[in-house]
Design a protein around this motif. Structure first.
Motif, PDB file in Angstrom:
ATOM      1  N   UNK A 333      10.085  -5.454   2.975  1.00 50.96           N
ATOM      2  CA  UNK A 333       9.053  -4.894   2.089  1.00 50.96           C
ATOM      3  C   UNK A 333       8.751  -3.449   2.468  1.00 50.96           C
ATOM      4  N   UNK A 334       8.644  -3.190   3.773  1.00 54.10           N
ATOM      5  CA  UNK A 334       8.336  -1.837   4.239  1.00 54.10           C
ATOM      6  C   UNK A 334       9.394  -0.840   3.799  1.00 54.10           C
ATOM      7  N   UNK A 335      10.680  -1.249   3.905  1.00 51.37           N
ATOM      8  CA  UNK A 335      11.773  -0.338   3.528  1.00 51.37           C
ATOM      9  C   UNK A 335      11.790  -0.095   2.019  1.00 51.37           C
ATOM     10  N   UNK A 336      11.468  -1.153   1.241  1.00 50.80           N
ATOM     11  CA  UNK A 336      11.405  -0.985  -0.230  1.00 50.80           C
ATOM     12  C   UNK A 336      10.302  -0.007  -0.603  1.00 50.80           C
ATOM     13  N   UNK A 337       9.149  -0.223   0.017  1.00 49.50           N
ATOM     14  CA  UNK A 337       8.003   0.636  -0.292  1.00 49.50           C
ATOM     15  C   UNK A 337       8.309   2.083   0.107  1.00 49.50           C
ATOM     16  N   UNK A 338       9.060   2.249   1.193  1.00 51.30           N
ATOM     17  CA  UNK A 338       9.429   3.603   1.639  1.00 51.30           C
ATOM     18  C   UNK A 338      10.541   4.194   0.781  1.00 51.30           C
ATOM     19  N   UNK A 339      10.961   3.459  -0.260  1.00 53.16           N
ATOM     20  CA  UNK A 339      11.977   3.975  -1.187  1.00 53.16           C
ATOM     21  C   UNK A 339      13.380   3.934  -0.625  1.00 53.16           C
ATOM     22  N   UNK A 340      13.661   2.947   0.239  1.00 56.20           N
ATOM     23  CA  UNK A 340      14.996   2.849   0.842  1.00 56.20           C
ATOM     24  C   UNK A 340      15.601   1.461   0.577  1.00 56.20           C
ATOM     25  N   UNK A 341      15.918   1.158  -0.694  1.00 57.20           N
ATOM     26  CA  UNK A 341      16.399  -0.199  -1.011  1.00 57.20           C
ATOM     27  C   UNK A 341      17.719  -0.544  -0.331  1.00 57.20           C
ATOM     28  N   UNK A 342      18.566   0.484  -0.068  1.00 58.56           N
ATOM     29  CA  UNK A 342      19.857   0.218   0.581  1.00 58.56           C
ATOM     30  C   UNK A 342      19.637  -0.335   2.005  1.00 58.56           C
ATOM     31  N   UNK A 343      18.734   0.323   2.732  1.00 55.62           N
ATOM     32  CA  UNK A 343      18.437  -0.149   4.092  1.00 55.62           C
ATOM     33  C   UNK A 343      17.776  -1.518   4.044  1.00 55.62           C
ATOM     34  N   UNK A 344      16.933  -1.723   3.011  1.00 55.19           N
ATOM     35  CA  UNK A 344      16.257  -3.025   2.888  1.00 55.19           C
ATOM     36  C   UNK A 344      17.286  -4.143   2.688  1.00 55.19           C
TER      37      UNK A 344
END
Ligand code: MLC
Length: 486
Positions: A333-344
């Protein structure tokens, strides 16, 4: 004391009844509904609880010392058979050097025969040597008579004679006519874990006569699939596959729990063959000259990674503790919110929170590397996989049992420990067996690591820190200087 307790209980019940009666009707509905749901959930759990299945014991084949191969034996065979050009011999030498296999793996009988021909007779000899010795050792140490075996599952991907391998075993050990036999062919290196899943199901469906023994025997057979052509994908198979077999006894006899080593907690099979790349990653085929062999594409490693991702997505909710699941959700969730869906999407939960030990399919150096990278496993976690590949080579579906034997030889298994067997197979399939140790494990007299476990992990080749281009140059140089026969 008892009178006091019962009087306070009845007082509590009476006050609960009074409070409930004082509640308005609309407030009672959710209360009653939740209570009913709770009772239904408990009843469902009780009704769906499967009969426990135990791993009573297992045995891994240790071939005779005269079946050992090293690079020198391979060179000698390659030169004498006169099937390979210099370029092809150089390629096989390079792969052998990079494969992670050591100098003590075992080859099939025909390699030592001097005949340089693939024949049915050699294939039968190879099968009999592995299957009969492992089954004989296992039955002897488990105190089980062959006539007590109710289910027999034999798995061998590349050799499927008639009568079948299961018939050969039934005949040799004079098993009962009531034995239900199954021969699995073409299932690749996951056939051992698939066989355990099948055996457990076969035992559990015997509702009228519960309490039996299922014998799972896994092997691979190279004699008819030794490749004598120039296709590199098929030459890789020659370089990494070696002789090995395992026999495993599983039972649902409650009285044998005290003797058993592990309890089967869960199995999971996923098949990724709907994807063409996955289906074609490892295929038995003929080359342009009509030479038969098994082609391993370079894409196999990627396919294994993709399959593993899907597999663990299904497995995770059943094996991971809630705390790790929540941690995983939070990280994604944190990575998605930070705008990094690839890392998520790349985040993987920590499976070391679910298992103390892992037997990861050691089908090749690159396969182990991929699993370790994807799952975030350190060198210690993949040590048994690397050690097994080094000492025994890719023995196909029996690999995970050699890894189990490694843990036992190292006396690492304690009662209550959770153990994950993960295997990949042609198709492309992934299969998991999850076990719980019922006692501290010590190596049996026939443990294949007796006499060599102490050399590991020190005997493993150090990971190279050089760049791939430098490594390739160094390897080519090393081959030219050191590896030619006099
Ligand atoms: C083959 C390897 C040991 C090679 O080691 P490295 O990757 O370090 O070496 P590298 O990349 O420098 O490659 C060395 C040379 O081999 C070539 N090469 C590598 N893999 C190849 C393949 N599959 N087919 C044809 N050529 C191949 C490279 O192009 C290169 O050639 P050049 O020098 O000309 O450029 C490794 O890649 C590996 O472990 N691969 C996985 C093996 C595998 O598929 N295992 C699963 C078996 S099936 C299984 O377990 C399941 C089942 O059967 O069911």
């Amino acid at each position: 004391m008892a009178t006091t307790m019962s009087s306070s209980l009845s007082t509590a019940m009476a006050s609960l009844a009074t409070s409930l009666r004082s509640l308005p009707a609309h407030a009672l509905v959710p209360l009653v509904a939740s209570a009913l749901l709770f009772v239904a959930a408990v009843a469902r759990r009780v009704l769906r609880r499967q009969r426990p299945v135990y791993l009573l014991n297992y045995s891994c084949h240790l071939p005779d010392v005269e079946r050992k191969v090293n690079l020198e034996v391979c060179e000698y065979f390659g030169q004498r058979c006169r099937h390979y050009s210099d370029d092809t011999a150089d390629f096989m030498r390079l792969i052998y050097r990079k494969s992670g296999l050591g100098q003590e793996t075992y080859a099939p009988p025909f390699i030592f025969s001097g005949e340089f021909q693939k024949t049915q007779a050699f294939a039968v000899q190879e099968a009999e040597e592995g299957l009969f010795s492992t089954v004989a050792h296992l039955l002897a140490k488990s105190d089980v008579h062959p006539r007590d075996i109710s289910v027999l599952v034999v798995a061998c991907s590349m050799f499927s004679p008639a009568p079948s391998l299961s018939s050969m075993i039934l005949g040799r050990f004079k098993m009962s006519p009531d034995t239900k036999t199954y021969s699995l062919a073409g299932m690749g290196c996951s056939a051992g874990t698939v066989g355990i899943d099948m055996a457990a199901r076969a035992l559990r469906v015997r509702r009228r006569r519960p309490g039996g023994y299922a014998l799972v025997v896994v092997t691979e057979n190279m004699s008819l699939n030794w490749y004598f052509g120039e296709n590199k994908h098929m030459l890789v198979t020659n370089c990494i596959f070696r002789v090995g077999s395992a026999a495993v006894l599983v039972t649902d006899v409650p009285a044998r729990r005290a003797d058993a080593k592990y309890e089967l907690v869960r199995t999971l099979r996923t098949h990724h063959g709907a994807d063409d790349a996955a289906f074609n990653a490892a295929v038995q085929m003929e080359d342009e000259e009509g030479n038969v062999g098994v082609a391993l594409t370079k894409d196999l490693v990627r396919v294994a990674g993709a399959g593993l991702r899907q597999h663990i997505a299904t497995l995770a909710p059943h094996v991971l503790p809630v705390s790790e699941l929540l941690r995983y959700v939070w990280r994604v969730a944190r990575l998605y919110v930070a705008g990094n869906p690839k890392a998520a999407a790349a985040v993987v939960p920590d499976f070391q929170r679910a298992f103390e030990h892992m037997c990861i399919h050691s089908g090749g150096k690159a396969v182990i590397d991929t699993v370790a990278k994807l799952m975030g496993f350190g060198p210690h976690v993949v040590e048994p996989a690397r050690a097994t590949l080094h000492r025994f080579g890719n023995t196909s579906s029996s690999l995970v049992f050699y890894e189990l034997a490694y843990f036992e030889a190292k006396r690492r298994v304690r009662a209550g420990d959770r153990l994950w067997m993960l295997a990949f197979g042609t198709g492309f399939k992934a299969c998991s067996n999850v076990w719980r140790a019922l006692r501290d494990a010590a190596p049996d007299a026939d443990n294949p690591w007796n006499g060599c476990a102490h050399r590991y992990p020190a005997a493993l080749p150090p990971p190279s820190s050089r760049k791939p281009s430098e490594r390739a140059a160094a390897a080519a140089d090393g081959c030219a200087k050191n590896d030619k026969l006099p």
